[in-house]
Every structure is written in C-alpha cells, then in structure tokens.
Design an enzyme around this catalytic site. Structure first.
Site, short mmCIF file in Angstrom:
data_model
loop_
_atom_site.label_atom_id
_atom_site.label_comp_id
_atom_site.label_asym_id
_atom_site.label_seq_id
_atom_site.Cartn_x
_atom_site.Cartn_y
_atom_site.Cartn_z
N ARG A 124 22.85 17.82 -51.14
CA ARG A 124 23.67 16.79 -51.83
C ARG A 124 23.07 16.49 -53.21
NH1 ARG A 124 24.92 11.02 -51.55
NH2 ARG A 124 27.16 10.70 -51.37
N ASP A 182 0.85 -1.19 0.00
CA ASP A 182 0.00 0.00 0.00
C ASP A 182 0.88 1.24 0.00
OD1 ASP A 182 -1.85 1.96 0.20
OD2 ASP A 182 -2.79 1.23 2.03
N ASP A 234 30.39 8.92 -40.37
CA ASP A 234 31.27 9.04 -41.54
C ASP A 234 32.69 9.41 -41.12
OD1 ASP A 234 29.47 8.32 -43.46
OD2 ASP A 234 28.98 10.35 -44.08
N LYS A 280 24.13 -2.12 -47.45
CA LYS A 280 24.30 -0.90 -46.67
C LYS A 280 23.23 0.07 -47.14
CE LYS A 280 27.66 2.68 -45.42
NZ LYS A 280 29.06 3.16 -45.59
N TRP A 281 22.26 0.36 -46.27
CA TRP A 281 21.09 1.19 -46.60
C TRP A 281 21.36 2.60 -46.09
CZ3 TRP A 281 15.76 -0.97 -47.49
CH2 TRP A 281 14.79 0.02 -47.56
N ASP A 282 21.62 3.52 -47.02
CA ASP A 282 22.03 4.87 -46.66
C ASP A 282 20.85 5.84 -46.78
OD1 ASP A 282 23.73 6.89 -45.83
OD2 ASP A 282 25.24 6.49 -47.37
#
Length: 740
Positions: A443, A44, A548, A476-478
C-alpha cells in the site's frame, strides 16, 4: 475459597462456579496437570496421574527403579531438552550454546485479586472478584526462576494463565520459546475449531477432527492477522451450540502468535498457545524478568454457545476499560466510502448537515486530512493538517460540526510511514528494515519501528497536538500492513529477535500514553479492517472495526465467527451504500441496518445521495438503535443459525440478563419457491414467564417459545429481514395466554 492447596497430597484445586482445574506436584517436584472440566468434589485426585512406566527409547528422568518418563506425564509447563518430546512451552539457550531446561517446584502463593502484566494488556479483577495462584519453579543449573500464574474468576467459568521468568544467575539466558499456556488432556476424541480467513473474509469458522501429530494456527505477520485469530477450541465431536464439552482458549495479544494441538503416541492431546517462537528470541540478562502475555481458558459443558457467552462476559466486564464500555456508543457516519480521498471542507460539512438532520451523533473524518494526502501514495507520518484541502484547519471544521450538534472523530494510522513523506526524508532509519536489503512496500508504505522510544515520542507529540487542537472525541486507529524484513536500526544485533514483540509492546505503550492524556477519548482499532481484532486491542479500545467488507450478507459470516469469542459491543458495524463497494451486491436498507444493529452501529455512505424516503427510513433505524442498544450491548447472545452451513437463512437472539426481554433477528439469505414453513426455537428465556410481542401484543410462555418455537412469516425475495421483540409480563393464569 476458589483455590485450595492440599499439602499432604501436594494438590492445587482451582474451582470456578462450574469447573475444576487440578494440579499436583509430583514426588520429583514436577508440576503436573491432573484434571480440567466440570466441577468435581473429591480432593485427592492423585490417582488421575498414570503410573510411571517404561517407554522403550525414552529415557527416564530419575533411575531404573522408579522410572519417570516425562513423555507420558501431563505437565503444566513442559521444557525442551529433557525426556518430554512433545511440544514444549519453554526453550532456552544457555551461554554454552545448549538448550536443556528442567523446571522443578519450589513454592507457591495464593492471594485475592489479580496481578497485571507489565506493559501488556490483561484481564483485571478486584479482590472480591478473583483469586490468584502463583507456582514457583526453578532450574537449579541455570538458576532460572519460572512462576506460573493462574487466576480464577469468582462468577465466571474462566481461568487466565501467564508466566513470569527471572534470571537469578550471573550469566545471560536466551529465551527461544516462552509460551503462555500448556494444557494436557487425556484423550484425542475432539474437533479443533478456529477462525480463519483473509482481508474482507475474516474469522470464518473452521472445524475438523484432531488427528495424530500436530495441527496449528498461527500468525507470523507481527499482528494477530486477518488470516488467523488468536483463538482455538477443542470440542467433543457431537458438541454444538447447546451441548457437549468445549475447551476454549483465547490469547490476549496483538502480535505474532502460535496455537497448536498435538496428539501424541498415547492418543492424548497437548494444547499450547503463546508468542510465536519463529523470529522470536529474548536475551534475559542477570536479574531481568520476562513476562508472557495472558491466555484465557474457558470450559463449557453446554456447547459453543455457553463458551462464547463466558468469553463475552469476561471481556466486557474484566478486559475493556474504556469509559464507553457500559454506555451507548454514538451513532456515527464515516466519510470513507462516501468520498475516499476526494473531499474538501464543504463536502464534509454537507455530509455532516445531513447527519445532524437524521439524528446521528458523530461525524468521523477518515484518511486524507494530513500531509499532502490525495491518495495512499504519500504523507503517512506527516501528522499535520492538509490546509489546502481543509482551509482553516481542523478547529474550524470541528467547531462548525459541533455547532450542528455532532461530535467529531478522526482517522490516524500512527504505525506507518510513507517513503514520500517529510518524516521519512528526515529519518529513513525509523522504519523496520534490514540493512542492504529491499524495503518492501505494501500500500506504498513501510512500518515504523515502534520499539524505538524516539519514534513513540514523535508520534505522541503529533497525535497530542492534533487532539488538543480541536474538540476531537473519537479516534479510528488504523494499521494497513504487516511486518516483513524484520530488522531494527535501534536494537543491537543480539536483540534483533526481540523486534516483533518489542514492536507490539511499543504499540501498547503509545496507546496507553494517548489514553492517559485523553481519558475520555473513544478509541476504535482497525487493521485494514479486521486484521487485529484480538483481546489485546480490546484492552485499549472498546470496539474494533470488524472488516473492510461492509456487505451485509458477507457480514453475516464475519460477525458470526467473531461472536465465538468477542462480545457484540466490540463489533463495529456500519450501514454502507449499495451496490456495495466490495461485492457489488444490492441489499435493502432495512436489511443492512438489521445486520449492523448487531454491533456498535453507524453509517458508511454519502448521505447527500439519499432520497427523502431513505432519509426517513434512517431516522427510524436510529430510533430503533436507541430502543434496543442497551439490550444488545449487555445481553446474552445466542447464535440460532449458521451462515457457513445454512444456505437459505441466518438468525440470532439477544436475551437480557434477567430474562425479561429478548430481541430475535432473522435474515432470509436466499428465497425459495414453494418453501417449507420455517420454525425456530428461541433460547435463554424463563420458561415460566410470559412474553409479549411488542408488535402484535400477543403473549407466549417462555417454554412455548423455546420448545415449540416461532414461525417465520412468508418473506419476499433474497436478503429479506424479520425481527421479533418480546418483553415479559406479570404471571397470570395460563388459560388467558394468547398463543395464536
């Protein structure tokens, strides 16, 4: 049972191995927070709720005889528009244009196991590993049902939280804020710790005392971001790696997020976390349900180190699903820093030949293999092999590399589109944009609208075609830019506020579809380096490109901050060329490898440019990786140094779960003339066991290593490395133990 309900007191008690979380339903059916911290036995805990009293200027909820000032009441899920003027977790807009919501308790369920979250990553557990509590509440005017979901893990001091909302009315309800967590704490004597930075300087540890008012970290970029990580900790002012209370909160989400600590007028602290409410709204139509992403709470009474090790164990065991989660990852070489866009088949094969000779396991072909991609100015979206650069296509290249004994991996950036691409010329409305406004480039690229089913269908078709065309075992998924001008040609006007959340749901859906089609694929996430290093991505990929910035000395800080939440097995780290491409710093090959060993390990350089001596050294580094990786990947991790405060050195330690083996690593960041002898105490060992130095054969008791420490030998020059590997030996007479 880890979750109990005491009906007379209307108290829920959630117990992990070493912590207690307590909730009470009040007289007026508010869902109130009672306690979170070290395990307590009392049942309690009603007395912990302060007596209700007047707060001049703040309206009571019920009446003058029994005033309930919600501005003082600790709440599990506070709403806006009523008499709690602190940060709300839920804000709605009804069909009258009004923003009042008032959730009251209606019922609950307790059951073994853990539910998933539709279309989103979440931790998982079997019926023997976790127990879940669902508390239902409702706003009787709106007929909005809100379910608070708590899961307690059987062997870990972790509690997950999420929320499910269902519109049970016949009218639309617009969610304007739907956070995942609120935690009200009874004082403000805490420091706020978070991980901040920017591209190439991710996850720097920031710490400052809480003050009156609001202090927040967030991302509005459509991604968890380089700038802030979806993590916040509140720690006692004296808390360090080994002592003091710490409340850690991590968000299993990869989009825009919000985390805030608010110190109120009564010097109490409210912590909230969830989807960023800015640029967010969600139209909840009748009978529809909305689920929030998951937040993870970890309490430690033994400092930041214990908090981190709990997060590591939880994410290794209950978030990462990949078949690679518990096995050694391939040692790879990536050609990016070796060639950038300037490569052809023969150049790639020449690097691969050296990789095979050196004992590496995989070659990864990075950006530049598709469309007419000779720079970053074109071709994103055109996922067709650049035959002029790679005659014979990928199959010829992959088959040749496989014949060398190497696996093959490939870089993609599926979420982006170049204005100079066939895809953009065919579908200019497939990118995120606002009509009649400039489409801002970063970019030289735009962001595809991942909320669109046709975009995801196209991407899956092209990715599947490429992965089926050859024996490609790694991707490698950027993702190299974030979202601005958030608008969708697909969503209707009333749902434009849903874009950023639907975007990340679309990313998750595509990743899940790819992994279901290619279940043995090793997926590594990347976002301009570490711009989406978050728990949500770990659900799909067991490792993430950390930054990076591959400079070994800068990586000391980046990897140190990352380790606050994420296991070493998720930290992708490579040995790169010197002078380093980002900093122009020159560091020995030995030191570069020692830093990269604190991660998945690989190489990011032109192997053709190495001397024979360097090649022999790399062969030895790969042998060491195979020797130590099982320990590094699955052990307890201890931070022994602090590169943000120590000017001269950094150190860390891996300890096996059974305490039978440890690896200590040290970097002399800056050499000193006539330097003092440095003695460092090891951690996590069994004090009663003896440990043998694998290099010298000397033995030491664990108690000696932890209390007296080890002496760092004299090292020459900046960036000099040192390593100590110890294994336990059978017990023997203490008098026979060599300690010199």
């Amino acid at each position: 049972m880890p979750i109990l309900y005491y009906e007379q007191q209307k108290i829920f008690k959630l117990d992990t191995p070493h912590t207690t979380y307590a909730i009470q339903v009040t007289k007026y059916d508010f869902i109130s927070h009672l306690y979170y911290g070290k395990t307590i036995q009392d049942l309690d805990l009603s007395y912990l709720n302060e007596p209700f009293c007047w707060d001049l200027g703040n309206a009571p909820v019920e009446n003058r005889e029994m005033p309930v000032s919600l501005d003082r009441l600790p709440l599990e899920y506070p709403c806006s528009g009523i008499s709690d003027f602190r940060e709300p977790a839920l804000q709605i807009l009804d069909d009258n244009g009004q923003c009042v919501c008032d959730i009251r308790y209606t019922g609950h369920r307790i059951y073994p196991g853990k539910p998933g979250i539709t279309g989103m990553p979440a931790t998982f557990a079997g019926t023997a590993d976790a127990t879940t509590l669902e508390i239902d509440g409702i706003d009787p005017v709106l007929n909005l049902k809100v379910t608070l979901i708590y899961t307690v893990f059987e062997k870990l001091d972790a509690i997950t939280r999420s929320v499910r909302m269902t519109n049970q009315s016949e009218k639309n309800i617009r969610l304007q804020r739907a956070l995942s967590l609120c935690l009200d704490l009874p004082h403000e004597k805490m420091d706020m710790i978070h991980l901040s930075g920017t591209w190439s300087r991710e996850r720097a540890v920031q710490r400052h005392p809480l003050h009156s008012g609001k202090q927040a970290v967030d991302s509005l970029r459509g991604a968890s971001s380089h700038q802030q990580n979806p993590f916040i900790a509140l720690a006692a002012p004296h808390a360090d790696e080994d002592q003091g209370e710490v409340y850690g909160c991590s968000f299993v989400y990869s989009g825009s997020f919000y985390a805030e600590a608010e110190v109120d007028q009564f010097r109490k602290t409210r912590l909230v976390m969830g989807i960023h409410p800015h640029d967010f709204s969600w139209l909840l139509a009748p009978a529809q349900t909305f689920e929030t992403p998951e937040a993870v709470l970890v309490y430690s009474d033994a400092g930041l180190g214990k908090m981190s090790r709990t997060f590591h164990d939880l994410y290794r065991g209950h978030l990462i699903r990949s078949p690679y989660k518990d096995i050694k990852r391939p040692v790879l070489v990536n050609n990016w820093e070796a060639t950038y866009f300037q490569f052809d088949t023969e150049k790639i094969l020449s690097i691969a030949r050296d990789a095979a000779e050196l004992g590496m396991d995989m070659f990864v072909l990075d950006d530049g293999w598709f469309g007419h991609r000779d720079s970053d100015n074109s071709s994103l979206g055109d996922w067709f092999v650049y035959e002029q650069k790679l005659p014979g296509g990928l199959k010829h290249l992959v088959d040749t590399i496989n014949q060398m004994g190497l696996k093959f991996g490939l870089w993609f950036e599926p979420e982006m589109i170049s204005p100079d691409s066939d895809l953009y010329r065919a579908h200019p409305d497939w990118c995120i944009h606002v009509q009649n406004r400039t489409r801002s480039l970063s970019r030289t690229q735009l962001v595809l609208d991942m909320s669109r089913p046709d975009v995801r269908a196209y991407l899956f078709e092209r990715i599947s075609a490429i992965l089926s065309s050859a024996n490609i075992e790694y991707v490698k998924w950027d993702m190299n830019r974030t979202i601005c001008e958030p608008g969708s040609a697909y969503l209707p006007a009333e749902r434009q506020g849903e874009l950023k959340h639907r975007y990340i749901l679309g990313v998750y859906a595509l990743m899940e579809q790819v992994l279901q089609a290619f279940p043995k694929l090793l997926l590594e996430n990347c976002a301009g380096g570490g711009g989406r290093f978050d728990p949500g991505m770990l659900y799909y990929s067991p490792q993430i490109w950390t930054s990076d910035n591959t400079d070994a000395i800068d990586r000391l800080r980046i990897q140190h901050g990352t380790s606050y939440v994420y296991p070493v097995s998720a930290i992708s780290a490579h040995v790169s060329a010197c002078p380093n491409h980002q900093t122009a710093r020159t560091v020995s090959l030995k030191t570069r490898a020692q830093v990269a060993l604190c991660g998945t390990f690989g190489y990011e350089l032109d192997l053709n440019q190495l001397s024979q001596e360097e090649k022999e050294e790399i062969k030895e580094q790969i042998r060491e990786y195979h020797q130590y990786n099982d320990l590094i990947r699955s052990s307890d991790y201890y931070r022994l140094g602090d590169p943000f405060h120590e000017e001269h050195w950094d150190a860390w330690q891996f300890v096996s779960k059974d305490q039978s083996e440890t690896l200590f690593q040290y970097i002399q960041v800056r050499a000193e003339t006539n330097a003092p002898v440095r003695r460092i105490r090891l951690k996590g060992l069994n004090p009663a066991l003896r440990y043998t130095d694998s290099a010298t054969g000397k033995t030491y008791y664990g108690s000696t290593l932890m209390h007296a420490g080890i002496v760092i030998p004299g090292l020459w020059g900046d960036y000099a490395p040192y390593r100590l590997h110890l294994q336990s030996v059978p017990p023997t007479d203490p008098a026979s133990c060599q300690t010199k």
